[in-house]
Design an enzyme around this catalytic site. Structure first.
Site, PDB file in Angstrom:
ATOM      1  N   LYS A 196     -47.645 -15.966  37.435  1.00  0.00           N
ATOM      2  CA  LYS A 196     -49.022 -16.419  37.219  1.00  0.00           C
ATOM      3  C   LYS A 196     -49.753 -15.512  36.216  1.00  0.00           C
ATOM      4  O   LYS A 196     -50.398 -15.994  35.291  1.00  0.00           O
ATOM      5  CB  LYS A 196     -49.804 -16.433  38.552  1.00  0.00           C
ATOM      6  N   ARG A 271     -56.388 -18.247  48.245  1.00  0.00           N
ATOM      7  CA  ARG A 271     -55.131 -17.970  48.944  1.00  0.00           C
ATOM      8  C   ARG A 271     -55.173 -18.442  50.388  1.00  0.00           C
ATOM      9  O   ARG A 271     -54.183 -18.326  51.093  1.00  0.00           O
ATOM     10  CB  ARG A 271     -54.874 -16.472  48.937  1.00  0.00           C
ATOM     11  N   ARG A 310     -39.851  -5.882  38.657  1.00  0.00           N
ATOM     12  CA  ARG A 310     -41.188  -5.542  38.158  1.00  0.00           C
ATOM     13  C   ARG A 310     -41.636  -4.207  38.730  1.00  0.00           C
ATOM     14  O   ARG A 310     -42.287  -3.418  38.061  1.00  0.00           O
ATOM     15  CB  ARG A 310     -42.176  -6.655  38.547  1.00  0.00           C
ATOM     16  N   ARG A 316     -46.834  -0.748  41.035  1.00  0.00           N
ATOM     17  CA  ARG A 316     -47.436  -1.371  42.216  1.00  0.00           C
ATOM     18  C   ARG A 316     -46.628  -1.020  43.452  1.00  0.00           C
ATOM     19  O   ARG A 316     -45.444  -1.354  43.544  1.00  0.00           O
ATOM     20  CB  ARG A 316     -47.489  -2.897  42.046  1.00  0.00           C
ATOM     21  N   ARG A 328     -45.445 -10.207  52.065  1.00  0.00           N
ATOM     22  CA  ARG A 328     -46.280 -10.992  51.147  1.00  0.00           C
ATOM     23  C   ARG A 328     -45.833 -12.450  51.137  1.00  0.00           C
ATOM     24  O   ARG A 328     -46.661 -13.363  51.082  1.00  0.00           O
ATOM     25  CB  ARG A 328     -46.249 -10.381  49.738  1.00  0.00           C
TER      26      ARG A 328
HETATM   27  P1  AMP Z   1     -51.618 -10.257  43.539  1.00  0.00           P
HETATM   28  O1  AMP Z   1     -51.855  -9.311  42.417  1.00  0.00           O
HETATM   29  O2  AMP Z   1     -52.273 -11.597  43.293  1.00  0.00           O
HETATM   30  O3  AMP Z   1     -50.184 -10.375  43.926  1.00  0.00           O
HETATM   31  O4  AMP Z   1     -52.395  -9.664  44.832  1.00  0.00           O
HETATM   32  C1  AMP Z   1     -52.019  -8.423  45.390  1.00  0.00           C
HETATM   33  C2  AMP Z   1     -52.677  -8.245  46.732  1.00  0.00           C
HETATM   34  O5  AMP Z   1     -54.102  -8.286  46.596  1.00  0.00           O
HETATM   35  C3  AMP Z   1     -52.340  -9.297  47.777  1.00  0.00           C
HETATM   36  O6  AMP Z   1     -51.104  -9.035  48.418  1.00  0.00           O
HETATM   37  C4  AMP Z   1     -53.529  -9.153  48.720  1.00  0.00           C
HETATM   38  O7  AMP Z   1     -53.406  -7.996  49.530  1.00  0.00           O
HETATM   39  C5  AMP Z   1     -54.686  -8.899  47.749  1.00  0.00           C
HETATM   40  N1  AMP Z   1     -55.308 -10.174  47.321  1.00  0.00           N
HETATM   41  C6  AMP Z   1     -55.336 -10.687  46.069  1.00  0.00           C
HETATM   42  N2  AMP Z   1     -55.966 -11.876  46.016  1.00  0.00           N
HETATM   43  C7  AMP Z   1     -56.314 -12.153  47.293  1.00  0.00           C
HETATM   44  C8  AMP Z   1     -56.961 -13.255  47.927  1.00  0.00           C
HETATM   45  N3  AMP Z   1     -57.366 -14.337  47.226  1.00  0.00           N
HETATM   46  N4  AMP Z   1     -57.174 -13.193  49.266  1.00  0.00           N
HETATM   47  C9  AMP Z   1     -56.775 -12.127  49.982  1.00  0.00           C
HETATM   48  N5  AMP Z   1     -56.147 -11.076  49.458  1.00  0.00           N
HETATM   49  C10 AMP Z   1     -55.893 -11.059  48.128  1.00  0.00           C
END
Ligand code: AMP
Length: 372
Positions: A196, A271, A310, A316, A328
């Site tokens: 994404k 989400r 990654r 990360r 996740r």
């Molecule tokens: P991402 O970079 O989108 O993979 O997000 C990394 C982490 O950020 C996720 O595993 C959640 O802990 C938190 N996070 C990101 N977006 C959301 C969301 N819309 N709702 C809840 N937690 C989020």
């Protein structure tokens, strides 16, 4: 619910199905309670607008009743000022009966006045009026309106039987006139590691949109040790979702900061179902909506490998540990994946094969973006 277009005009969600049902039920209870126990009223629906309201209302009315429908037709006279109205459809003898008019909406009261004039000659025992919607600001008559479902402001509405130039009657909700949306808003969807972020970076340039990644915003806050960052960190480190309220408020603030954008690519948001509902409501207040959810579909096994790869360079912490990665996916499968159904129900879901070269996938996504 999203913004709809009928002929040349746009309409935004205004009253949902649940609220309409509650209003209709309440009216039926109120009217029943006011009538003598053995009274058998005749409900007279004024077509066309009332057909859905009348159908739902009489099913909620717990007692014997008769149902009839009338239509107000005009004889165009020879002079333009001469416009005599008459009712088509009333064949019953109404002498001594309790007649309750069912209207979908009363605004100026002109139609109601005509109806009153016609029923005045029919020797009814009593004539009452029940309307689903009422516009107190524009009502100009002295007529009694006995039952009002809901007062609304003087803005044009459609749906649930009401039309704009004959369209819109079949929507189960009520929509209100709004201005033409200016934004293109797209939810870029997919499980962790689907690509994404990579695709959003390419597509935002191509379509002149703003990219909001909630994950990036959280990581920025963690790096800068803000209060929000401290709060989010404990959840993110475990691969858990950050609580909805925190995430939704943060997302709204990001959108507000960029109010004059051409539109947004939302990445990592929504989400959960409540995030999706909040996003719809928030955009709808601005006269905007989600044009589509574009989803990158990639098998889970491929994703774990991609994330671990990654993790070697991304820095990360949630990309390096397989248990956290699994968690996740668990969060995704239990809370997020259902959003496919949510957007599919709106006719707004576009699935894309997310396996292949980056530019191949960008091309597939662009095909959909072009149509939104
Ligand atoms: P991402 O970079 O989108 O993979 O997000 C990394 C982490 O950020 C996720 O595993 C959640 O802990 C938190 N996070 C990101 N977006 C959301 C969301 N819309 N709702 C809840 N937690 C989020």
């Amino acid at each position: 619910m999203k913004i709809i277009k009928l002929h040349d005009l746009y309409f935004k969600p205004f009253i949902n199905k649940d609220e309409i049902s509650k209003i209709v039920k309440q009216l039926a209870l109120e009217i029943k309670a006011d009538l003598p126990k053995d009274e058998v009223p005749i409900f007279v629906g004024i077509l066309n607008g009332c057909f859905l309201f009348a159908a739902d209302f009489i099913r909620e009315y717990k007692g014997d009743c008769e149902v009839s429908f009338v239509k107000l037709a005009s004889y165009e006279g020879t002079s333009t000022t001469e416009n005599v109205k008459h009712l088509v459809g009333i064949n019953e003898d109404l002498t001594g009966r309790t007649v309750i008019i069912l209207e979908d909406i009363i605004d100026t009261g002109n139609t109601l006045q005509e109806i009153y004039n016609i029923f005045r000659d029919k020797n009814v025992k009593q004539l009452k009026v029940a309307t689903l919607f009422f516009k107190p600001d524009v009502f100009k008559k002295e007529l009694p309106i006995n039952y009002v479902g809901k007062d609304i402001e003087d803005k044009f509405i459609v749906g649930y039987g009401l039309d704009y130039n004959n369209l819109g009657r079949n929507y189960p909700e009520i929509y209100q006139l709004t201005t033409q949306p200016k934004m293109k808003n797209i939810v870029l969807f997919g499980p962790p590691g689907a690509g994404k972020g990579t695709q959003a970076t390419l597509l935002k340039k191509k379509y002149d949109l703003l990219h909001i990644s909630t994950g990036d915003v959280f990581r920025f806050n963690i790096k800068n040790e803000t209060a929000l960052g401290k709060l989010a960190k404990s959840y993110m480190d475990q691969g858990d979702l950050v609580p909805d309220e925190v995430t939704i408020n943060m997302l709204k603030a990001e959108v507000e900061k960029n109010a004059d954008a051409n539109g947004f690519i939302f990445d990592g948001f929504p989400r959960t179902e409540s995030q999706a509902i909040a996003l719809d409501e928030f955009l709808s207040e601005k006269g905007e909506s989600i044009n589509g959810m574009v989803a990158l579909e990639v098998p889970e096994d491929l994703l774990v490998a991609r994330l671990l790869e990654r993790g070697k360079t991304s820095g990360r912490t949630d990309d390096t540990d397989e248990d956290k990665i699994r968690n996740r996916f668990n969060e995704y499968n239990t809370k997020t994946a259902i959003l496919k159904d949510f957007y599919q129900a709106q006719g707004n879901y576009y699935g894309i094969n997310g396996v292949g070269h980056i530019d191949e996938i960008t091309a597939r996504l662009s095909e959909v973006f072009d149509t939104l």
